[in-house]
Design a protein around this motif. Sequence first.
Motif, short mmCIF file in Angstrom:
data_model
loop_
_atom_site.label_atom_id
_atom_site.label_comp_id
_atom_site.label_asym_id
_atom_site.label_seq_id
_atom_site.Cartn_x
_atom_site.Cartn_y
_atom_site.Cartn_z
N GLY A 296 0.79 -1.23 0.00
CA GLY A 296 0.00 0.00 0.00
C GLY A 296 0.82 1.27 0.00
O GLY A 296 0.27 2.36 -0.23
N LEU A 297 2.12 1.16 0.25
CA LEU A 297 2.98 2.35 0.30
C LEU A 297 3.72 2.58 -1.01
O LEU A 297 4.41 3.59 -1.15
N VAL A 298 3.58 1.67 -1.96
CA VAL A 298 4.27 1.83 -3.25
C VAL A 298 3.35 2.61 -4.18
O VAL A 298 2.66 2.06 -5.04
N GLY A 299 3.33 3.93 -3.98
CA GLY A 299 2.49 4.80 -4.79
C GLY A 299 3.21 5.29 -6.02
O GLY A 299 4.41 5.05 -6.21
N MET A 300 2.47 6.01 -6.85
CA MET A 300 3.04 6.48 -8.11
C MET A 300 4.04 7.61 -7.93
O MET A 300 4.66 8.04 -8.89
N ASP A 301 4.22 8.09 -6.69
CA ASP A 301 5.25 9.08 -6.43
C ASP A 301 6.62 8.46 -6.21
O ASP A 301 7.63 9.17 -6.11
N GLN A 302 6.68 7.13 -6.13
CA GLN A 302 7.98 6.47 -5.98
C GLN A 302 8.82 6.72 -7.24
O GLN A 302 8.32 6.63 -8.36
N PRO A 303 10.12 7.03 -7.09
CA PRO A 303 10.94 7.44 -8.24
C PRO A 303 10.94 6.43 -9.40
O PRO A 303 10.91 6.83 -10.57
N PHE A 304 10.96 5.14 -9.10
CA PHE A 304 11.02 4.18 -10.21
C PHE A 304 9.74 4.18 -11.03
O PHE A 304 9.75 3.93 -12.24
N LEU A 305 8.60 4.48 -10.40
CA LEU A 305 7.33 4.56 -11.13
C LEU A 305 7.19 5.89 -11.84
O LEU A 305 6.61 5.94 -12.95
N ARG A 306 7.69 6.96 -11.26
CA ARG A 306 7.67 8.26 -11.95
C ARG A 306 8.50 8.19 -13.22
O ARG A 306 8.06 8.67 -14.29
N ALA A 307 9.68 7.59 -13.13
CA ALA A 307 10.54 7.49 -14.32
C ALA A 307 9.86 6.67 -15.41
O ALA A 307 9.87 7.03 -16.60
N TYR A 308 9.24 5.59 -15.01
CA TYR A 308 8.61 4.67 -15.97
C TYR A 308 7.41 5.32 -16.66
O TYR A 308 7.29 5.27 -17.90
N THR A 309 6.52 5.96 -15.90
CA THR A 309 5.32 6.53 -16.52
C THR A 309 5.66 7.72 -17.42
O THR A 309 5.06 7.88 -18.49
N GLN A 310 6.62 8.53 -17.01
CA GLN A 310 6.97 9.68 -17.85
C GLN A 310 7.70 9.25 -19.11
O GLN A 310 7.55 9.88 -20.17
N LEU A 311 8.46 8.17 -19.03
CA LEU A 311 9.12 7.65 -20.22
C LEU A 311 8.09 7.10 -21.22
O LEU A 311 8.26 7.22 -22.43
N VAL A 312 7.02 6.49 -20.71
CA VAL A 312 5.93 6.04 -21.60
C VAL A 312 5.36 7.22 -22.37
O VAL A 312 5.16 7.16 -23.60
N ILE A 313 5.10 8.33 -21.67
CA ILE A 313 4.52 9.51 -22.33
C ILE A 313 5.47 10.05 -23.39
O ILE A 313 5.07 10.29 -24.54
N GLN A 314 6.72 10.24 -23.03
CA GLN A 314 7.69 10.78 -23.99
C GLN A 314 7.81 9.88 -25.22
O GLN A 314 7.80 10.36 -26.37
N THR A 315 7.91 8.59 -25.00
CA THR A 315 8.09 7.64 -26.10
C THR A 315 6.89 7.65 -27.03
O THR A 315 7.04 7.72 -28.26
N CYS A 316 5.70 7.58 -26.47
CA CYS A 316 4.49 7.54 -27.29
C CYS A 316 4.31 8.83 -28.09
O CYS A 316 4.02 8.80 -29.30
N HIS A 317 4.48 9.97 -27.45
CA HIS A 317 4.23 11.24 -28.13
C HIS A 317 5.27 11.49 -29.22
O HIS A 317 4.96 12.09 -30.26
N LYS A 318 6.47 11.03 -29.01
CA LYS A 318 7.50 11.14 -30.05
C LYS A 318 7.10 10.35 -31.29
O LYS A 318 7.45 10.72 -32.42
N ARG A 319 6.35 9.26 -31.08
CA ARG A 319 5.98 8.38 -32.20
C ARG A 319 4.55 8.62 -32.69
O ARG A 319 4.05 7.88 -33.53
#
Length: 551
Positions: A296-319
Amino acid sequence: MKPHVIGGVTIKAPMRPEYNTILTPEALEFVAHLSRCYAPRVEELLARRREVQARYDAGAKPDFLPETRHVREGSWRVAPLPADLQDRRVEITGPTDRKMVINALNSGANVYMPDFEDSNCPTWRNLIEGQINLHDAVRRTISLSAGGKTYRLNDKVAVMLVRPRGWHLWEKHVAVNGAPVPGGLFDFALYFFHNARELAARGSGPYFYLPKMQSHLECRLWNEVFVEAQRVLGIPNGTIKATCLIETLPAAFEMDEFLYELRDHSAGLNCGRWDYMFSFIKTLRNDPTRIFPDRGLVGMDQPFLRAYTQLVIQTCHKRGVHAIGGMSAIIPVKGDPSANEAAFAKVKADKLREVTDGHDGTWVAHPGLIPIARTVFDQHMREPNQIASKPRGDVRASQEELLKVPTGPRTVAALRNNISVSIQYLEAWLGGNGCVPLHNLMEDAATAEISRSSVWQWVRYGAVLDDGQPLTADKVCVAIQAELDSLRQQVGNARFATGRYLEAAFLFRLMVTSTELQDFLTLPAYEILVATEFGPTWGAPQPAQGARSRM
């Protein structure tokens, strides 16, 4: 009862009259063709998964692939999207039972994902009745009378993106050349064969979500399946569109490659965050420095999840394609306004983060959350999507950031919750239900996997909990028995006796005390399911004519 042979396919399950709509000789010939062409490739890719995992177990870490650097640095874009996939701001997911299909299509969401995977228990009945329900939904003839009410489709309904099973799952009710058919091919083939032309005639198309892939080579196989399926049915190439779920840790390092392999058929990427957390534990299972805190403490503010979700956005929008956010598993609490207010505030904050980061849509598990998600996205996303307006060229997600272990305590309360959730979910799954509301959350295989793998990890490395004691196999067995006793009291002796709690607890105990982490909890559970689904006499050798009874 004995197996049926239809269209080159052996069916090791009952053939009810209503199944004839779906299990036609022509449709099963299509299933057989795809299985003969691609089942060997599935085996090869699963063997490759084991080889790659062995390298991780030996100390290697996932990283961006040097051999595909030209793909990441290229200027290519995916094929244009059809009109009905331009705006995907709110998507709802769920299993394919008849009432769910009608309610989800009527829910007000832009997209409904009928799920043959994580929220579905693959009983024969669930699989075939699910196909019947989707067949009727496509033709808008679906209806249901139950509890004094009649359910029918509204004039305006959500667009469907069907999720077939992942490559690791096999359909053991069906065999081609004596071998099981890949579950994903079975689900895809039946839906595509019956509905592709009908969907196109109605101004839509055969759209899919693709789960659990760990390599762009697995995307390549799906693309080859799509090309061949369209060729066989005489449907223009590129008619199929598919969104890939980025829900495994290795996939986070191959996002560009996923889109590239499916570029004629791509409808973007989705942040499958629950499975992604599970995959983080599983992939790095031999590294004692990667122990997870309370689920329950592994929220989307954890750095590994922030990096992952923002990379998805960058990758998709570039394509030039959509980046869809993750699922909110929260469900409304009946009769408790204060609890609902707190839960809805969490959902709103989650969706606000997603839309301001640049996501083009989001998932919910309950129709009661659709207005909240829609309001947030409508306020901050005036256009159908944010592909052009938020390229996120500022994102720099490194290997170190993507592999950063989440922080937080490990508690006895979380251990007990993980055990309780896992047992209850497995009990429901063995009873044919793959989607279960527990503790005001919608639990499916993905969320249950986090609970199961966390307990395994804590036992494996003797994690010290907040009682100051390391967790051992003996202690977890005592805790399992305590939760089992508690569940007996909660559900009552009669329900406990007729349920499958003992089987579920036994299977869970085996998995969390094993020296090796089982790849998926549904794999051993499926063996139990298939063995017990139709009773002990199904498929048994028949006595020869004239044979004398031993009774």
